[in-house]
Scaffold this motif. Structure first.
Motif, PDB file in Angstrom:
ATOM      1  N   GLY A  32     -18.324  91.748   7.391  1.00 39.08           N
ATOM      2  CA  GLY A  32     -17.001  91.493   7.164  1.00 39.08           C
ATOM      3  C   GLY A  32     -16.344  92.346   5.908  1.00 39.08           C
ATOM      4  N   ARG A  33     -16.948  93.292   5.508  1.00 36.28           N
ATOM      5  CA  ARG A  33     -16.241  94.035   4.447  1.00 36.28           C
ATOM      6  C   ARG A  33     -15.159  94.987   5.045  1.00 36.28           C
ATOM      7  NH1 ARG A  33     -21.633  96.172   0.790  1.00 36.28           N
ATOM      8  NH2 ARG A  33     -22.180  94.175   0.250  1.00 36.28           N
ATOM      9  N   ASP A  34     -14.332  95.461   4.185  1.00 34.95           N
ATOM     10  CA  ASP A  34     -13.388  96.559   4.529  1.00 34.95           C
ATOM     11  C   ASP A  34     -13.882  97.803   3.740  1.00 34.95           C
ATOM     12  OD1 ASP A  34     -11.222  98.350   4.797  1.00 34.95           O
ATOM     13  OD2 ASP A  34      -9.526  96.710   4.634  1.00 34.95           O
ATOM     14  N   LEU A  35     -14.107  99.003   4.481  1.00 40.73           N
ATOM     15  CA  LEU A  35     -14.796 100.078   3.699  1.00 40.73           C
ATOM     16  C   LEU A  35     -13.779 101.030   3.624  1.00 40.73           C
ATOM     17  CD1 LEU A  35     -18.471 100.081   5.265  1.00 40.73           C
ATOM     18  CD2 LEU A  35     -17.546  99.079   3.256  1.00 40.73           C
ATOM     19  N   THR A  36     -12.365 100.806   3.973  1.00 40.93           N
ATOM     20  CA  THR A  36     -11.418 102.029   3.767  1.00 40.93           C
ATOM     21  C   THR A  36     -11.152 102.124   2.504  1.00 40.93           C
ATOM     22  OG1 THR A  36      -9.726 100.381   4.411  1.00 40.93           O
ATOM     23  CG2 THR A  36     -10.799 101.572   6.324  1.00 40.93           C
ATOM     24  N   PRO A  37     -11.101 103.290   1.912  1.00 36.12           N
ATOM     25  CA  PRO A  37     -10.815 103.566   0.738  1.00 36.12           C
ATOM     26  C   PRO A  37      -9.324 102.822   0.174  1.00 36.12           C
ATOM     27  CG  PRO A  37     -11.281 105.567   1.524  1.00 36.12           C
ATOM     28  CD  PRO A  37     -11.239 104.626   2.722  1.00 36.12           C
ATOM     29  N   SER A  38      -8.477 102.711   0.998  1.00 31.92           N
ATOM     30  CA  SER A  38      -7.058 102.033   0.740  1.00 31.92           C
ATOM     31  C   SER A  38      -7.315 100.683   0.623  1.00 31.92           C
ATOM     32  CB  SER A  38      -6.045 102.527   1.634  1.00 31.92           C
ATOM     33  OG  SER A  38      -6.167 102.025   2.688  1.00 31.92           O
ATOM     34  N   GLY A  39      -8.307 100.114   1.196  1.00 32.25           N
ATOM     35  CA  GLY A  39      -8.469  98.757   1.366  1.00 32.25           C
ATOM     36  C   GLY A  39      -9.625  98.026   1.077  1.00 32.25           C
ATOM     37  N   ARG A  40     -10.488  98.535   0.497  1.00 32.85           N
ATOM     38  CA  ARG A  40     -11.891  98.241   0.273  1.00 32.85           C
ATOM     39  C   ARG A  40     -11.897  97.089  -0.305  1.00 32.85           C
ATOM     40  NH1 ARG A  40     -16.919 100.303  -1.022  1.00 32.85           N
ATOM     41  NH2 ARG A  40     -17.880  99.532  -3.210  1.00 32.85           N
ATOM     42  N   GLY A  41     -12.694  96.237   0.223  1.00 29.54           N
ATOM     43  CA  GLY A  41     -13.093  94.839  -0.066  1.00 29.54           C
ATOM     44  C   GLY A  41     -14.412  94.421   0.368  1.00 29.54           C
ATOM     45  N   LEU A  42     -14.912  93.465  -0.395  1.00 30.50           N
ATOM     46  CA  LEU A  42     -16.225  92.945   0.164  1.00 30.50           C
ATOM     47  C   LEU A  42     -15.899  91.817   1.270  1.00 30.50           C
ATOM     48  CD1 LEU A  42     -19.485  92.164  -1.792  1.00 30.50           C
ATOM     49  CD2 LEU A  42     -18.470  90.231  -0.273  1.00 30.50           C
ATOM     50  N   LEU A  43     -14.900  91.313   1.093  1.00 31.28           N
ATOM     51  CA  LEU A  43     -14.237  90.381   2.258  1.00 31.28           C
ATOM     52  C   LEU A  43     -12.909  90.950   2.832  1.00 31.28           C
ATOM     53  CD1 LEU A  43     -14.586  86.977   0.697  1.00 31.28           C
ATOM     54  CD2 LEU A  43     -16.163  88.003   2.052  1.00 31.28           C
ATOM     55  N   ASN A  44     -12.724  91.296   3.944  1.00 26.53           N
ATOM     56  CA  ASN A  44     -11.821  92.049   4.668  1.00 26.53           C
ATOM     57  C   ASN A  44     -10.682  91.114   4.537  1.00 26.53           C
ATOM     58  OD1 ASN A  44     -11.956  90.205   6.916  1.00 26.53           O
ATOM     59  ND2 ASN A  44     -13.073  91.797   7.768  1.00 26.53           N
ATOM     60  N   ALA A  45      -9.296  91.290   4.719  1.00 28.72           N
ATOM     61  CA  ALA A  45      -8.122  90.552   4.717  1.00 28.72           C
ATOM     62  C   ALA A  45      -8.470  89.056   5.544  1.00 28.72           C
ATOM     63  CB  ALA A  45      -7.017  90.915   5.080  1.00 28.72           C
ATOM     64  N   GLN A  46      -9.015  89.248   6.955  1.00 29.48           N
ATOM     65  CA  GLN A  46      -9.257  88.019   7.578  1.00 29.48           C
ATOM     66  C   GLN A  46     -10.193  87.267   7.026  1.00 29.48           C
ATOM     67  OE1 GLN A  46      -9.037  88.687  11.970  1.00 29.48           O
ATOM     68  NE2 GLN A  46     -11.134  87.625  12.063  1.00 29.48           N
ATOM     69  N   GLU A  47     -11.314  87.758   6.545  1.00 31.05           N
ATOM     70  CA  GLU A  47     -12.156  86.772   5.952  1.00 31.05           C
ATOM     71  C   GLU A  47     -11.772  86.056   4.514  1.00 31.05           C
ATOM     72  OE1 GLU A  47     -15.722  86.035   6.711  1.00 31.05           O
ATOM     73  OE2 GLU A  47     -14.687  86.433   8.615  1.00 31.05           O
ATOM     74  N   LEU A  48     -11.091  86.939   3.743  1.00 33.09           N
ATOM     75  CA  LEU A  48     -10.488  86.366   2.731  1.00 33.09           C
ATOM     76  C   LEU A  48      -9.745  85.239   2.955  1.00 33.09           C
ATOM     77  CD1 LEU A  48     -10.435  86.501  -0.259  1.00 33.09           C
ATOM     78  CD2 LEU A  48      -8.506  88.173  -0.226  1.00 33.09           C
ATOM     79  N   ALA A  49      -8.970  85.294   3.913  1.00 33.49           N
ATOM     80  CA  ALA A  49      -7.843  84.413   4.264  1.00 33.49           C
ATOM     81  C   ALA A  49      -8.691  83.010   4.981  1.00 33.49           C
ATOM     82  CB  ALA A  49      -6.914  84.876   5.404  1.00 33.49           C
ATOM     83  N   TRP A  50      -9.848  83.225   5.594  1.00 33.71           N
ATOM     84  CA  TRP A  50     -10.698  82.323   6.083  1.00 33.71           C
ATOM     85  C   TRP A  50     -11.281  81.450   4.823  1.00 33.71           C
ATOM     86  CZ3 TRP A  50     -15.915  81.074   5.421  1.00 33.71           C
ATOM     87  CH2 TRP A  50     -16.383  80.249   6.170  1.00 33.71           C
ATOM     88  N   PHE A  51     -11.650  82.120   3.977  1.00 34.57           N
ATOM     89  CA  PHE A  51     -12.342  81.763   2.911  1.00 34.57           C
ATOM     90  C   PHE A  51     -11.240  80.913   1.838  1.00 34.57           C
ATOM     91  CE2 PHE A  51     -13.312  82.167  -1.803  1.00 34.57           C
ATOM     92  CZ  PHE A  51     -14.797  81.544  -1.874  1.00 34.57           C
ATOM     93  N   GLY A  52     -10.286  81.298   1.739  1.00 37.50           N
ATOM     94  CA  GLY A  52      -9.181  80.774   0.743  1.00 37.50           C
ATOM     95  C   GLY A  52      -8.689  79.404   1.579  1.00 37.50           C
ATOM     96  N   GLU A  53      -8.643  79.231   2.831  1.00 30.51           N
ATOM     97  CA  GLU A  53      -8.306  78.175   3.445  1.00 30.51           C
ATOM     98  C   GLU A  53      -9.445  77.016   3.297  1.00 30.51           C
ATOM     99  OE1 GLU A  53      -8.035  79.113   7.507  1.00 30.51           O
ATOM    100  OE2 GLU A  53      -5.985  80.240   7.423  1.00 30.51           O
ATOM    101  N   ARG A  54     -10.719  77.388   3.035  1.00 32.07           N
ATOM    102  CA  ARG A  54     -11.555  76.328   3.104  1.00 32.07           C
ATOM    103  C   ARG A  54     -11.935  76.170   1.773  1.00 32.07           C
ATOM    104  NH1 ARG A  54     -11.233  78.284   7.317  1.00 32.07           N
ATOM    105  NH2 ARG A  54     -11.938  77.503   9.347  1.00 32.07           N
ATOM    106  N   MET A  55     -11.367  76.977   0.500  1.00 29.22           N
ATOM    107  CA  MET A  55     -11.575  76.672  -0.837  1.00 29.22           C
ATOM    108  C   MET A  55     -10.746  75.399  -1.294  1.00 29.22           C
ATOM    109  SD  MET A  55     -14.272  77.986  -2.346  1.00 29.22           S
ATOM    110  CE  MET A  55     -13.763  78.502  -3.807  1.00 29.22           C
ATOM    111  N   ARG A  56     -11.166  74.237  -1.125  1.00 30.86           N
ATOM    112  CA  ARG A  56     -10.092  73.154  -1.487  1.00 30.86           C
ATOM    113  C   ARG A  56     -10.883  72.050  -2.226  1.00 30.86           C
ATOM    114  NH1 ARG A  56      -7.000  76.115  -0.102  1.00 30.86           N
ATOM    115  NH2 ARG A  56      -5.429  76.042   1.460  1.00 30.86           N
ATOM    116  N   GLY A  57     -10.263  71.308  -3.171  1.00 28.20           N
ATOM    117  CA  GLY A  57     -10.868  70.357  -3.832  1.00 28.20           C
ATOM    118  C   GLY A  57     -10.814  69.099  -3.139  1.00 28.20           C
TER     119      GLY A  57
END
Length: 557
Positions: free
Chosen positions: A319-344
């Motif tokens: 689920g990485r984004d390897l494009t130079p302009s959007g490079r991320g270990l988590l792509n946008a979709q994965e980051l959103a999924w992760f953020g939704e589950r990171m709850r107290g």
């Protein structure tokens, strides 16, 4: 003596309060049955490239109970094996309200458990742990989490190479590395057929996630790396076989009954009428090819709530984004999924990533600096050098994907500060990969603690000269020099600082995390051979750390 129709397993995979999943590989198309306490559950096998598998869904169980089980194939008893020296395999459902006990680790090679294998690769800490559990020691976990490099597809053992030579010319690409599904199937058999570990995996639930060596070293380190692989004659077959076999051997058992019911491949299996054998080869290959080409088309990450602990297992490879302009270990979709589950609202939030989120600060700064120059901060010639350096010394952890690191750091701080629900006692990152173990803690005065607990390797120690290199890169002059280098290319400062509070140590290890009213206890264990008894290593504690429930008490070891 006739060969058993059971080739691999049974493996106890997803278990909750009322259900369990049991996975097997069989020698032929068949009907698999699980029997326990007078009840039976069944599944028809499915085929992939001439291999046969089944996952039996055991449901309707009582919470907090334990019962032995047996496995039959077409009515023939196959498990437990006759005259086995190990206790009966059991299914233990989760007990509501009982504190979590979980073991974890990463990086395990499959070589013989004899003097030669132990000399070159160290004692298998998983086997030592299995023997201790079989002896009845009070360490049996509710879950065993494997954090990557369960198999090594790119660095094969002599036994694996012998199999490769039996079917193709090993001098031709990809040489001693794996080529296709058949070779992956044999590698998994080598990894999971040892009798002690096989028994352990039959009665302790497991969850898994891949890392690079499950496919190839530095897998998806950069766009440059990916293009080089795609230009070879063999990569396409390798990535398809790697992801297809991972789905069968590892990922399928990660899924809860609900998630499995929504899985596109499982729907083909569960919807099959059973009148004839189901061959999933073409569908699975097409699925694996699509996952590689379209990472957003499938999610390998998953989560579980175990009592008042939330576990989030993160895919840090596909689920990485390897494009130079959007490079991320988590792509946008994965980051959103992760953020939704990171709850107290949980006692602990555990984030499992094969790659350490919080590296030693020196190495963190070096990786951040290298990413910047590889992306062109010092021009094209330096970018070429940065890319070569990144691939040569594996500078491709979270720190080398600064946008993702900064985003996840902010999310973790928000959870710890109580901005996403009641603050947990800890946000703890569990990782492997680096072949040494340590505990790091973020420097904070208020809110929940943020920790990084690394356990690596289970069985694949660094050579001694590389241990010194790791120490220098992580804890020596690299810290101030790396920080200066990172500032020189305008890498943003991390949103917080952290320090290593225990470690590093380089033993083969398996860690056990245990929550209690006193706090979070983490122990690292290794195997020790006494009196030349290579096959029966003793489990020995390497380190023990208590993170007290109250902030005014410090981390103690």
């Amino acid at each position: 003596m006739a060969r058993s129709p059971l080739l691999l397993g049974p493996m106890l995979r997803y278990v909750d309060e009322t259900s369990a999943s049991i996975w097997v590989e069989t020698r032929a198309d068949c009907r698999v049955s699980v029997h326990a306490e007078g009840r039976s559950w069944h599944a028809r096998s499915f085929a992939v490239h001439g291999h046969h598998y089944a996952l039996v869904e055991v449901d309707g169980l009582e919470p907090g109970t334990e019962r032995p089980y047996e496995v039959e194939i077409d009515g023939m008893p196959v498990w437990p094996e006759p005259e086995s020296e190990y206790p009966a395999s059991t299914i233990a459902t989760l007990t509501p309200g009982r504190p979590l006990r979980m073991a974890y680790g990463s990086c395990r090679t499959s070589v013989a458990h004899d003097r030669s294998g132990n000399r070159t690769h160290g004692v298998d800490s998983l086997r030592a742990f299995a023997l201790a559990v079989a002896e009845g020691r009070d360490i049996r976990p509710d879950l065993l989490l494997f954090l990557g490099d369960q198999v090594y597809a790119d660095s094969t053992t002599e036994e694996m190479q012998k199999f490769i030579r039996s079917r193709r010319d090993i001098r031709e690409e990809p040489g001693e590395e794996l080529k296709d599904f058949e070779e992956y199937a044999h590698l998994y058999q080598l990894a999971w057929s040892d009798e002690a570990n096989r028994w352990l995996l039959s009665c302790v639930p497991t969850a898994m996630i891949f890392d690079d060596h499950d496919i190839r070293d530095d897998w998806n380190a950069s766009l440059d790396w990916k293009k080089k692989m795609e230009a070879t004659s063999w990569w396409q077959g390798r990535i398809v076989a790697g992801l297809a076999s991972y789905w069968v051997y590892q990922h399928l058992g990660n899924l809860s009954p609900r998630d499995r019911a929504a899985d596109e491949l499982w729907r083909q299996i569960s919807g099959h009428d059973g009148t004839e054998a189901l061959d999933l080869s073409d569908a699975l290959d097409a699925f694996a090819d699509r996952c590689d080409k379209e990472p957003d088309s499938y999610r390998w990450s998953y989560g579980r709530d175990i009592g008042d602990v939330r576990l989030i297992v993160v895919d840090s490879r596909v689920g990485r984004d390897l494009t130079p302009s959007g490079r991320g270990l988590l792509n946008a979709q994965e980051l959103a999924w992760f953020g939704e589950r990171m709850r107290g609202g949980f006692r602990h939030v555990l984030v499992a990533s094969s790659l350490p989120f919080l590296l030693p600060l020196g190495l963190h700064h070096v990786e951040a600096w290298d990413e910047a120059i590889a992306q062109g901060a010092w021009g094209k010639p330096a970018a070429w050098v940065g890319e070569k350096l990144r691939q040569a010394v594996d500078l491709e952890h979270w720190a080398a994907f600064q946008d993702s690191f900064q985003a996840v750091a902010r999310i973790a701080a928000e959870v710890a500060d109580g901005e996403r629900g009641p603050s947990p006692l800890t946000v703890t990152f569990l990782s492997g990969d680096v072949h040494y173990s340590y505990l790091a803690e973020v420097e904070r005065e208020e809110g929940g603690r943020i920790l990084q607990a690394v356990c690596s390797p289970v069985r694949n120690p660094l050579p001694r000269f590389l241990r010194w290199f790791a120490v220098v890169m992580s804890f020596g002059p690299a810290t101030p020099l790396g920080a200066a280098a990172a500032r020189s290319v305008k890498v943003p400062d991390p949103p917080f600082r952290w320090k290593i509070v225990k470690g590093p140590w380089f033993d083969n290890n398996l860690a056990v995390l245990h929550d209690s009213s006193d706090g979070l206890t983490m122990t690292w264990h290794t195997g020790v051979v006494d009196h030349g008894d290579e096959l029966h290593p003793r489990l020995e504690e390497v380190a023990s750390i208590i993170v007290p429930a109250r902030r005014e008490s410090s981390v103690s070891g």
